[in-house]
Scaffold this motif. Structure first.
Motif, short mmCIF file in Angstrom:
data_model
loop_
_atom_site.label_atom_id
_atom_site.label_comp_id
_atom_site.label_asym_id
_atom_site.label_seq_id
_atom_site.Cartn_x
_atom_site.Cartn_y
_atom_site.Cartn_z
N GLU A 181 0.75 -1.27 -0.20
CA GLU A 181 -0.01 0.05 0.04
C GLU A 181 0.88 1.35 -0.01
OE1 GLU A 181 -2.71 0.12 3.06
OE2 GLU A 181 -3.51 -2.19 2.86
N VAL A 182 0.27 2.50 -0.69
CA VAL A 182 1.13 3.54 -0.50
C VAL A 182 0.50 4.43 0.53
CG1 VAL A 182 1.13 5.78 -1.80
CG2 VAL A 182 1.20 3.67 -3.25
N ILE A 183 1.76 5.14 1.34
CA ILE A 183 1.58 6.17 2.31
C ILE A 183 1.54 7.60 1.62
CG2 ILE A 183 2.59 7.31 4.10
CD1 ILE A 183 3.93 4.37 4.66
N ASP A 184 0.16 7.91 1.55
CA ASP A 184 -0.28 9.20 0.76
C ASP A 184 0.59 10.31 0.90
OD1 ASP A 184 -2.06 7.93 -0.56
OD2 ASP A 184 -3.88 8.64 1.00
N SER A 185 1.00 10.57 2.17
CA SER A 185 1.88 11.94 2.37
C SER A 185 3.32 11.72 1.73
CB SER A 185 2.16 12.23 3.87
OG SER A 185 2.61 10.98 4.34
N GLU A 186 4.11 10.30 2.05
CA GLU A 186 5.18 10.13 1.37
C GLU A 186 5.19 10.06 -0.04
OE1 GLU A 186 7.14 7.71 5.30
OE2 GLU A 186 6.90 6.77 3.57
N ALA A 187 4.37 9.49 -0.65
CA ALA A 187 4.07 9.30 -2.06
C ALA A 187 4.00 10.67 -2.84
CB ALA A 187 2.77 8.49 -2.32
N ALA A 188 3.26 11.68 -1.95
CA ALA A 188 3.21 12.96 -2.68
C ALA A 188 4.74 13.56 -2.95
CB ALA A 188 2.39 13.73 -1.82
N GLU A 189 5.67 13.33 -1.77
CA GLU A 189 6.86 13.75 -1.87
C GLU A 189 7.70 13.03 -2.94
OE1 GLU A 189 7.86 16.25 -0.10
OE2 GLU A 189 6.16 16.57 1.28
N VAL A 190 7.50 11.87 -2.89
CA VAL A 190 8.03 11.07 -3.98
C VAL A 190 7.91 11.67 -5.38
CG1 VAL A 190 8.50 9.07 -5.36
CG2 VAL A 190 8.51 8.92 -2.71
#
Length: 480
Positions: A172-181
């Motif tokens: 699963e994706v962690i939304d806050s970290e994925a946004a930084e990626v």
């Protein structure tokens, strides 16, 4: 009475959890018990490597100290749990057998025979037992590799440490970290530097997967990791994974292309502090490659009053024949200060035809695409005028027709766009407030924009304290 007078024990475990020494402790108890039973004095000659694989020749500090003691004549027998704890690859085994033969040292195994390596028969048996050990290791490795390939082909989530942007199991994706990626991939495509990205994340207190600050190399590893595009490489082949992708494959491949470009500076270095450092050219050298660097002189005092000299750009060559105040030059190129004229870059971005900055002029079909775009724009204009003059026109039908034409126009404009220009300039050109968007860019992004739009060469200034003359800065457009 034992024949051996100076024994040594050696224990090794290939894999152990951090701080877990139970395995080597058990081996040590068994080897010590065998030494006591045989009456072999150890006298502190205990050697132990925990979590050290011998298969691939990894550094084993205590094994090396043991061999050094053998060569000094301090050991006449080595006691091990089993021969495979001493050697697990052919090269090291051959070297070790020769050292023990030369110095008359035998090997005793808790689980195995006594090996007199001074005799041909002893060396033969050691070699045969070692080959069995090597066979078992290689066979296990083949099974593991086959299992790994099967997992990759099935698209299963990679195991190992948590990947920033994903949960611990990777499903699963962690939304806050994925946004930084996503921001990192977009920024590197737009000309950001790795050091600049790390500095930005650390300034915003966005920590990495280990709860630590970001480094240049950590950002590089992330951007080169195909996992973020839902892919996995194994033995040179790329496979699709079944976990959610955070960015597209095109974005990942673009980042790889940028970071592996031979022309890209490899040294992490420090992030640039000024707009023109290493970017503007020296106009006295005027060779098209010697650039300027910036310097901020230290603070001092004049007649007791604090004084700080102005920041300057100076030639980076061996002869410091150019030194110019930096602020007026940067203002000329990039300025957005209230009450001051806009710099050349923001002036280009607010022009009505700023979209032309994105156009790929080298496309062979550009004339055809321009014609299509002009036709579609004219059609939109005519449709709008016709709708305004027709009181009985169906508003819903008009909206649908306009949407279809706009979609066709957007596709034509996409084909006309140079991808590299779009990555660096697109955010600015399409902004509702290009000046504010430009002013908000981090320095490394501004430098990338300047580098794409123009070549800036600093010429010799006027004498003494003459006012700044814009004509002492040569600007050559790269686009348009």
């Amino acid at each position: 009475m034992t024949l051996f007078q100076s024994g040594a024990t050696y224990e090794r475990i290939s894999k152990a959890d951090a701080g877990d020494e139970d395995g080597v402790i058990r081996q040590g108890e068994d080897t010590e018990e065998l030494a006591a039973r045989r009456g072999i004095p150890i006298e502190g000659r205990r050697f132990r490597d925990n979590d050290k694989s011998a298969t691939h020749g990894k550094h084993r500090p205590d094994y090396e100290r043991l061999m050094a003691a053998v060569q000094r004549g301090e050991v006449d027998v080595i006691i091990v749990y089993m021969l495979g704890r001493l050697w697990r690859n052919r090269r090291e085994r051959a070297e070790g057998i020769e050292i023990l033969r030369k110095h008359g040292v035998s090997v005793l195994c808790v689980k195995g025979p006594e090996l007199d390596l001074t005799t041909a028969a002893g060396r033969l048996l050691a070699g045969l037992l070692g080959e069995v050990d090597t066979f078992e290791v290689e066979q296990m490795s083949e099974r593991e590799q086959r299992e790994m390939r099967q997992r990759v082909e099935r698209g299963e989530v990679p195991t190992g440490p948590r990947c920033f942007g994903y949960t611990a199991d990777g499903t699963e994706v962690i939304d806050s970290e994925a946004a930084e990626v996503r921001k990192m991939f977009e920024a590197i495509a737009a000309g950001a530097s790795l050091s600049g990205l790390a500095a930005d994340l650390n300034q915003r207190q966005i920590l990495n997967r280990n709860g630590r600050e970001w480094t240049h190399n950590a950002i590089r590893w992330l951007l080169l990791n195909e996992r973020y595009a839902g892919l996995r490489e194994y033995n040179g082949t790329t496979y699709s994974g079944k976990w959610p992708a955070i960015i597209s494959e095109d974005q990942w491949r673009q980042a790889v292309s940028i970071l592996t470009d031979p022309a890209r500076k490899k040294s992490p270095g420090s992030a640039r502090k000024w707009l023109g450092s290493g970017l503007y050219l020296c106009g006295i050298c005027d060779d098209g490659r010697t650039k300027v660097t910036s310097a901020q002189r230290s603070k001092s005092s004049v007649k007791g009053a604090p004084y700080e000299s102005v920041r300057t750009y100076k030639c980076s060559g061996p002869v410091k024949h150019l030194q110019r105040a930096a602020e007026p030059i940067d203002q000329l190129i990039a300025g957005t200060e209230p009450g001051q004229p806009l710099g050349l870059v923001p002036r280009l971005l607010v022009r009505e035809d700023a979209g032309r900055l994105l156009v790929d002029d080298e496309r062979p079909d550009m004339d055809e695409l321009n014609t299509k775009a002009a036709t579609l724009r004219a059609r939109l204009k005519n449709m709008t005028e016709a709708f305004a003059d027709d009181d009985e026109a169906d508003a819903l039908e008009f909206k649908r027709a306009v949407r279809r034409v706009k979609e066709r126009l957007a596709e034509v404009e996409r084909q006309m766009t140079n991808p590299a220009r779009a990555a660096v300039l697109g955010e600015l050109v399409h902004s509702d407030d290009a000046v504010a968007a430009w002013a908000a860019l981090p320095l490394d992004r501004k430098r990338a924009v300047v580098d794409m739009l123009m070549t800036v060469t600093i010429l010799k200034g006027g004498p003494g304290r003459a006012p700044f003359n814009p004509e002492t800065v040569r600007i050559v457009p790269k686009i348009g």
